[in-house]
Design a protein around this motif. Structure first.
Motif, PDB file in Angstrom:
ATOM      1  N   PRO A  26       0.820  -1.219   0.000  1.00  0.00           N
ATOM      2  CA  PRO A  26       0.000   0.000   0.000  1.00  0.00           C
ATOM      3  C   PRO A  26       0.855   1.272   0.000  1.00  0.00           C
ATOM      4  CG  PRO A  26      -0.894  -1.583   1.560  1.00  0.00           C
ATOM      5  CD  PRO A  26       0.418  -2.141   1.064  1.00  0.00           C
ATOM      6  N   GLU A  27       1.960   1.246   0.726  1.00  0.00           N
ATOM      7  CA  GLU A  27       2.824   2.419   0.807  1.00  0.00           C
ATOM      8  C   GLU A  27       3.428   2.750  -0.558  1.00  0.00           C
ATOM      9  OE1 GLU A  27       3.268  -0.305   2.943  1.00  0.00           O
ATOM     10  OE2 GLU A  27       2.007   0.638   4.459  1.00  0.00           O
ATOM     11  N   ASN A  28       3.903   1.738  -1.278  1.00  0.00           N
ATOM     12  CA  ASN A  28       4.501   1.988  -2.588  1.00  0.00           C
ATOM     13  C   ASN A  28       3.470   2.411  -3.622  1.00  0.00           C
ATOM     14  OD1 ASN A  28       7.157   1.635  -1.881  1.00  0.00           O
ATOM     15  ND2 ASN A  28       7.191  -0.525  -2.417  1.00  0.00           N
ATOM     16  N   LEU A  29       2.249   1.921  -3.516  1.00  0.00           N
ATOM     17  CA  LEU A  29       1.227   2.327  -4.475  1.00  0.00           C
ATOM     18  C   LEU A  29       0.760   3.761  -4.226  1.00  0.00           C
ATOM     19  CD1 LEU A  29      -0.948  -0.831  -5.145  1.00  0.00           C
ATOM     20  CD2 LEU A  29       0.845   0.157  -6.527  1.00  0.00           C
ATOM     21  N   LYS A  30       1.045   4.290  -3.055  1.00  0.00           N
ATOM     22  CA  LYS A  30       0.696   5.686  -2.772  1.00  0.00           C
ATOM     23  C   LYS A  30       1.457   6.635  -3.694  1.00  0.00           C
ATOM     24  CE  LYS A  30      -1.502   5.507   1.509  1.00  0.00           C
ATOM     25  NZ  LYS A  30      -2.912   5.610   1.305  1.00  0.00           N
ATOM     26  N   LYS A  31       2.590   6.176  -4.264  1.00  0.00           N
ATOM     27  CA  LYS A  31       3.331   6.987  -5.238  1.00  0.00           C
ATOM     28  C   LYS A  31       2.427   7.369  -6.401  1.00  0.00           C
ATOM     29  CE  LYS A  31       7.551   4.373  -4.668  1.00  0.00           C
ATOM     30  NZ  LYS A  31       8.514   3.523  -5.374  1.00  0.00           N
ATOM     31  N   PHE A  32       1.477   6.500  -6.708  1.00  0.00           N
ATOM     32  CA  PHE A  32       0.551   6.747  -7.805  1.00  0.00           C
ATOM     33  C   PHE A  32      -0.738   7.401  -7.304  1.00  0.00           C
ATOM     34  CE2 PHE A  32       3.071   3.012  -9.058  1.00  0.00           C
ATOM     35  CZ  PHE A  32       3.720   3.563 -10.157  1.00  0.00           C
ATOM     36  N   GLN A  33      -0.731   7.809  -6.052  1.00  0.00           N
ATOM     37  CA  GLN A  33      -1.858   8.482  -5.413  1.00  0.00           C
ATOM     38  C   GLN A  33      -3.129   7.652  -5.456  1.00  0.00           C
ATOM     39  OE1 GLN A  33      -2.000  12.342  -7.248  1.00  0.00           O
ATOM     40  NE2 GLN A  33      -0.017  12.925  -6.430  1.00  0.00           N
ATOM     41  N   VAL A  34      -2.969   6.345  -5.123  1.00  0.00           N
ATOM     42  CA  VAL A  34      -4.120   5.447  -5.058  1.00  0.00           C
ATOM     43  C   VAL A  34      -4.075   4.645  -3.757  1.00  0.00           C
ATOM     44  CG1 VAL A  34      -4.343   5.203  -7.554  1.00  0.00           C
ATOM     45  CG2 VAL A  34      -2.941   3.580  -6.297  1.00  0.00           C
ATOM     46  N   ASP A  35      -5.239   4.295  -3.294  1.00  0.00           N
ATOM     47  CA  ASP A  35      -5.364   3.373  -2.170  1.00  0.00           C
ATOM     48  C   ASP A  35      -5.764   2.027  -2.737  1.00  0.00           C
ATOM     49  OD1 ASP A  35      -4.835   5.175  -0.038  1.00  0.00           O
ATOM     50  OD2 ASP A  35      -6.843   6.011  -0.292  1.00  0.00           O
ATOM     51  N   ALA A  36      -5.226   0.965  -2.142  1.00  0.00           N
ATOM     52  CA  ALA A  36      -5.503  -0.365  -2.683  1.00  0.00           C
ATOM     53  C   ALA A  36      -5.742  -1.361  -1.567  1.00  0.00           C
ATOM     54  CB  ALA A  36      -4.332  -0.836  -3.544  1.00  0.00           C
ATOM     55  N   GLU A  37      -6.533  -2.358  -1.895  1.00  0.00           N
ATOM     56  CA  GLU A  37      -6.703  -3.529  -1.041  1.00  0.00           C
ATOM     57  C   GLU A  37      -5.899  -4.649  -1.676  1.00  0.00           C
ATOM     58  OE1 GLU A  37     -10.711  -4.582  -0.142  1.00  0.00           O
ATOM     59  OE2 GLU A  37     -11.295  -2.489   0.115  1.00  0.00           O
ATOM     60  N   PHE A  38      -5.301  -5.491  -0.840  1.00  0.00           N
ATOM     61  CA  PHE A  38      -4.416  -6.538  -1.332  1.00  0.00           C
ATOM     62  C   PHE A  38      -4.924  -7.913  -0.961  1.00  0.00           C
ATOM     63  CE2 PHE A  38      -1.898  -2.834  -1.446  1.00  0.00           C
ATOM     64  CZ  PHE A  38      -0.986  -3.032  -2.467  1.00  0.00           C
ATOM     65  N   ASP A  39      -4.731  -8.836  -1.887  1.00  0.00           N
ATOM     66  CA  ASP A  39      -5.002 -10.244  -1.652  1.00  0.00           C
ATOM     67  C   ASP A  39      -3.709 -10.981  -1.967  1.00  0.00           C
ATOM     68  OD1 ASP A  39      -5.861 -12.828  -1.430  1.00  0.00           O
ATOM     69  OD2 ASP A  39      -7.363 -12.705  -3.019  1.00  0.00           O
ATOM     70  N   TYR A  40      -3.048 -11.498  -0.933  1.00  0.00           N
ATOM     71  CA  TYR A  40      -1.762 -12.179  -1.088  1.00  0.00           C
ATOM     72  C   TYR A  40      -1.907 -13.699  -1.115  1.00  0.00           C
ATOM     73  CZ  TYR A  40       0.470  -7.712   0.015  1.00  0.00           C
ATOM     74  OH  TYR A  40       0.889  -6.408   0.008  1.00  0.00           O
ATOM     75  N   SER A  41      -3.103 -14.203  -1.359  1.00  0.00           N
ATOM     76  CA  SER A  41      -3.251 -15.652  -1.405  1.00  0.00           C
ATOM     77  C   SER A  41      -4.075 -16.034  -2.618  1.00  0.00           C
ATOM     78  CB  SER A  41      -3.934 -16.155  -0.138  1.00  0.00           C
ATOM     79  OG  SER A  41      -5.221 -15.591  -0.025  1.00  0.00           O
ATOM     80  N   PRO A  42      -3.843 -17.131  -3.252  1.00  0.00           N
ATOM     81  CA  PRO A  42      -2.844 -18.141  -2.918  1.00  0.00           C
ATOM     82  C   PRO A  42      -1.433 -17.611  -3.165  1.00  0.00           C
ATOM     83  CG  PRO A  42      -3.795 -18.635  -5.055  1.00  0.00           C
ATOM     84  CD  PRO A  42      -4.540 -17.441  -4.506  1.00  0.00           C
ATOM     85  N   THR A  43      -0.448 -18.396  -2.814  1.00  0.00           N
ATOM     86  CA  THR A  43       0.925 -17.899  -2.843  1.00  0.00           C
ATOM     87  C   THR A  43       1.537 -17.811  -4.237  1.00  0.00           C
ATOM     88  OG1 THR A  43       1.804 -20.113  -2.444  1.00  0.00           O
ATOM     89  CG2 THR A  43       1.430 -18.707  -0.517  1.00  0.00           C
ATOM     90  N   ASP A  44       0.757 -18.005  -5.269  1.00  0.00           N
ATOM     91  CA  ASP A  44       1.295 -17.825  -6.618  1.00  0.00           C
ATOM     92  C   ASP A  44       0.658 -16.622  -7.324  1.00  0.00           C
ATOM     93  OD1 ASP A  44      -1.208 -18.929  -6.910  1.00  0.00           O
ATOM     94  OD2 ASP A  44      -0.603 -20.384  -8.415  1.00  0.00           O
TER      95      ASP A  44
END
Length: 93
Positions: A26-44
């Motif tokens: 989320p911190e790195n995507l703030k460079k593009f001035q966006v908020d994001a939700e992340f889904d890190y599963s499954p592991t691929d």
């Protein structure tokens, strides 16, 4: 696919996943001035989505592929966003 990066600095898709998980945050995507939700599963797969965009990163044994879907209003930024993400992945993977 918008992003296609072969591994040079990592040996496995699990190693690549850890590297990208630490970069696509989320911190790195703030460079593009966006908020994001992340889904890190499954592991691929990592999926980041927010208002007007979805970034999907898929991990394979020898490479990572990514697809960026943007809302119409954000399409002019597509090339810049893909370029920045791909450049960073090439450095890290």
């Amino acid at each position: 696919m918008d992003i296609n990066v072969s591994y040079n600095n990592v040996m496995t898709k699990d190693d690549a996943y850890k590297v990208v998980e630490n970069y696509i945050t989320p911190e790195n995507l703030k460079k593009f001035q966006v908020d994001a939700e992340f889904d890190y599963s499954p592991t691929d797969k990592i999926i980041a989505s927010g208002t007007g965009f979805t970034l999907t990163i898929n991990f394979f044994e020898d490479r990572v592929e990514g697809k960026l879907d943007l809302a119409f209003i954000l399409k002019p930024l597509r090339k810049k966003i893909v370029s920045v993400i791909e450049k960073e992945m090439i450095k890290r993977l």
